[in-house]
Structure formats: C-alpha cells, structure tokens
Design a protein around this motif. Sequence first.
Motif, PDB file in Angstrom:
ATOM      1  N   MET A 266       0.830  -1.199   0.000  1.00 11.23           N
ATOM      2  CA  MET A 266       0.000   0.000   0.000  1.00 11.23           C
ATOM      3  C   MET A 266       0.870   1.257   0.000  1.00 11.23           C
ATOM      4  N   SER A 267       0.375   2.237  -0.695  1.00 16.96           N
ATOM      5  CA  SER A 267       1.106   3.497  -0.720  1.00 16.96           C
ATOM      6  C   SER A 267       0.790   4.305   0.533  1.00 16.96           C
ATOM      7  N   LYS A 268       1.577   5.333   0.751  1.00 17.75           N
ATOM      8  CA  LYS A 268       1.375   6.176   1.933  1.00 17.75           C
ATOM      9  C   LYS A 268       0.018   6.864   1.900  1.00 17.75           C
ATOM     10  N   LYS A 269      -0.396   7.297   0.718  1.00 16.71           N
ATOM     11  CA  LYS A 269      -1.664   8.021   0.587  1.00 16.71           C
ATOM     12  C   LYS A 269      -2.867   7.140   0.894  1.00 16.71           C
ATOM     13  N   ASN A 270      -2.738   5.863   0.589  1.00 14.14           N
ATOM     14  CA  ASN A 270      -3.887   4.974   0.689  1.00 14.14           C
ATOM     15  C   ASN A 270      -3.952   4.249   2.031  1.00 14.14           C
ATOM     16  N   ASN A 271      -3.128   4.603   2.967  1.00 15.01           N
ATOM     17  CA  ASN A 271      -3.114   3.953   4.269  1.00 15.01           C
ATOM     18  C   ASN A 271      -4.390   4.306   5.026  1.00 15.01           C
ATOM     19  N   LEU A 272      -5.174   3.291   5.360  1.00 11.73           N
ATOM     20  CA  LEU A 272      -6.491   3.496   5.968  1.00 11.73           C
ATOM     21  C   LEU A 272      -6.403   4.160   7.338  1.00 11.73           C
ATOM     22  N   ALA A 273      -5.468   3.734   8.152  1.00 12.17           N
ATOM     23  CA  ALA A 273      -5.326   4.298   9.500  1.00 12.17           C
ATOM     24  C   ALA A 273      -4.979   5.781   9.428  1.00 12.17           C
ATOM     25  N   LYS A 274      -4.062   6.100   8.490  1.00 12.41           N
ATOM     26  CA  LYS A 274      -3.651   7.492   8.340  1.00 12.41           C
ATOM     27  C   LYS A 274      -4.822   8.356   7.870  1.00 12.41           C
ATOM     28  N   ARG A 275      -5.582   7.834   6.910  1.00 10.27           N
ATOM     29  CA  ARG A 275      -6.733   8.584   6.394  1.00 10.27           C
ATOM     30  C   ARG A 275      -7.775   8.805   7.488  1.00 10.27           C
ATOM     31  N   LYS A 276      -7.989   7.766   8.303  1.00 16.67           N
ATOM     32  CA  LYS A 276      -8.979   7.865   9.387  1.00 16.67           C
ATOM     33  C   LYS A 276      -8.560   8.931  10.404  1.00 16.67           C
ATOM     34  N   LYS A 277      -7.289   8.911  10.779  1.00 21.07           N
ATOM     35  CA  LYS A 277      -6.781   9.911  11.732  1.00 21.07           C
ATOM     36  C   LYS A 277      -6.907  11.315  11.157  1.00 21.07           C
ATOM     37  N   GLN A 278      -6.563  11.455   9.881  1.00 16.38           N
ATOM     38  CA  GLN A 278      -6.641  12.767   9.233  1.00 16.38           C
ATOM     39  C   GLN A 278      -8.079  13.261   9.194  1.00 16.38           C
ATOM     40  N   HIS A 279      -8.993  12.353   8.889  1.00 16.65           N
ATOM     41  CA  HIS A 279     -10.414  12.699   8.824  1.00 16.65           C
ATOM     42  C   HIS A 279     -10.917  13.174  10.189  1.00 16.65           C
ATOM     43  N   GLU A 280     -10.551  12.425  11.237  1.00 14.82           N
ATOM     44  CA  GLU A 280     -10.960  12.805  12.597  1.00 14.82           C
ATOM     45  C   GLU A 280     -10.374  14.165  12.982  1.00 14.82           C
ATOM     46  N   PHE A 281      -9.128  14.370  12.615  1.00 12.57           N
ATOM     47  CA  PHE A 281      -8.476  15.644  12.896  1.00 12.57           C
ATOM     48  C   PHE A 281      -9.208  16.793  12.193  1.00 12.57           C
ATOM     49  N   ASP A 282      -9.545  16.574  10.925  1.00 17.96           N
ATOM     50  CA  ASP A 282     -10.271  17.597  10.160  1.00 17.96           C
ATOM     51  C   ASP A 282     -11.623  17.907  10.790  1.00 17.96           C
ATOM     52  N   LEU A 283     -12.339  16.843  11.198  1.00  8.07           N
ATOM     53  CA  LEU A 283     -13.645  17.041  11.838  1.00  8.07           C
ATOM     54  C   LEU A 283     -13.509  17.848  13.120  1.00  8.07           C
ATOM     55  N   ARG A 284     -12.493  17.496  13.927  1.00  5.88           N
ATOM     56  CA  ARG A 284     -12.272  18.200  15.188  1.00  5.88           C
ATOM     57  C   ARG A 284     -11.955  19.674  14.932  1.00  5.88           C
ATOM     58  N   ARG A 285     -11.107  19.929  13.936  1.00  8.24           N
ATOM     59  CA  ARG A 285     -10.730  21.301  13.610  1.00  8.24           C
ATOM     60  C   ARG A 285     -11.932  22.101  13.124  1.00  8.24           C
ATOM     61  N   GLU A 286     -12.760  21.502  12.269  1.00  6.84           N
ATOM     62  CA  GLU A 286     -13.962  22.178  11.779  1.00  6.84           C
ATOM     63  C   GLU A 286     -14.915  22.494  12.925  1.00  6.84           C
ATOM     64  N   LYS A 287     -15.038  21.541  13.854  1.00  8.01           N
ATOM     65  CA  LYS A 287     -15.923  21.743  15.006  1.00  8.01           C
ATOM     66  C   LYS A 287     -15.438  22.915  15.857  1.00  8.01           C
ATOM     67  N   LEU A 288     -14.129  22.976  16.094  1.00  9.19           N
ATOM     68  CA  LEU A 288     -13.560  24.073  16.877  1.00  9.19           C
ATOM     69  C   LEU A 288     -13.760  25.421  16.181  1.00  9.19           C
ATOM     70  N   GLU A 289     -13.555  25.440  14.868  1.00  9.90           N
ATOM     71  CA  GLU A 289     -13.756  26.679  14.111  1.00  9.90           C
ATOM     72  C   GLU A 289     -15.205  27.127  14.178  1.00  9.90           C
ATOM     73  N   LYS A 290     -16.118  26.156  14.075  1.00  7.05           N
ATOM     74  CA  LYS A 290     -17.553  26.464  14.128  1.00  7.05           C
ATOM     75  C   LYS A 290     -17.928  27.049  15.493  1.00  7.05           C
ATOM     76  N   GLU A 291     -17.406  26.427  16.565  1.00  7.54           N
ATOM     77  CA  GLU A 291     -17.678  26.922  17.919  1.00  7.54           C
ATOM     78  C   GLU A 291     -17.122  28.326  18.104  1.00  7.54           C
ATOM     79  N   LYS A 292     -15.917  28.542  17.591  1.00  7.00           N
ATOM     80  CA  LYS A 292     -15.283  29.858  17.706  1.00  7.00           C
ATOM     81  C   LYS A 292     -16.115  30.910  16.986  1.00  7.00           C
ATOM     82  N   LYS A 293     -16.588  30.569  15.791  1.00 10.27           N
ATOM     83  CA  LYS A 293     -17.405  31.488  15.003  1.00 10.27           C
ATOM     84  C   LYS A 293     -18.723  31.786  15.715  1.00 10.27           C
ATOM     85  N   GLU A 294     -19.345  30.742  16.293  1.00  4.25           N
ATOM     86  CA  GLU A 294     -20.600  30.921  17.028  1.00  4.25           C
ATOM     87  C   GLU A 294     -20.403  31.836  18.221  1.00  4.25           C
TER      88      GLU A 294
END
Length: 82
Positions: free
Chosen positions: A1-29
């Motif tokens: 598997m290539s680095k880009k297609n690593n499932l664990a890495k993608r999952k962590k990145q996705h969770e990180f993105d969700l957390r960051r979006e949530k924080l930005e949304k709270e800050k904006k609110e």
Amino acid sequence: MSKKNNLAKRKKQHEFDLRREKLEKEKKEKKLTTKKNKMKVDGSDKAKKRGGSGFQVGKRKVKTKLTAVAKAKAAQAMELDK
C-alpha cells in the motif's frame, strides 16, 4: 500500500479535520453571540427615541440635538461675545 492509501492514516486525518472544523464552528458561534449581545437594544428605548433625535429629509436624517462637542463650542463662542 502506498502512503496516501493507508487506511489508519486517512482515518486519523479525517478525525483531525472534523475536530478542527468543530472548533472553528464553535469559535465562530461564540464570536457571533458576543456580537449579537453587543448590538442588543431594548425595544422600548427605540420607540421613545424615535421622534426626539431628528427628522427625515429625503434619505438623510437631520439631527436637531447638539452633540457634546457642539455644545462646548457654542458655550465658548458665547463667552467670547461677553
């Protein structure tokens, strides 16, 4: 598997993105609520002020009350006349 297609890495990145979006949304609110609270004006005050502060001429509102600076200048002019 290539680095880009690593499932664990993608999952962590996705969770990180969700957390960051949530924080930005709270800050904006939070920012929006503080802005709303600053702008909040009691409706009864608005009704009382309506006619006293000035009158409408076309699209512009002409003020009839003197500001503090204008009052001070008028008082100073009166002193000079005496």
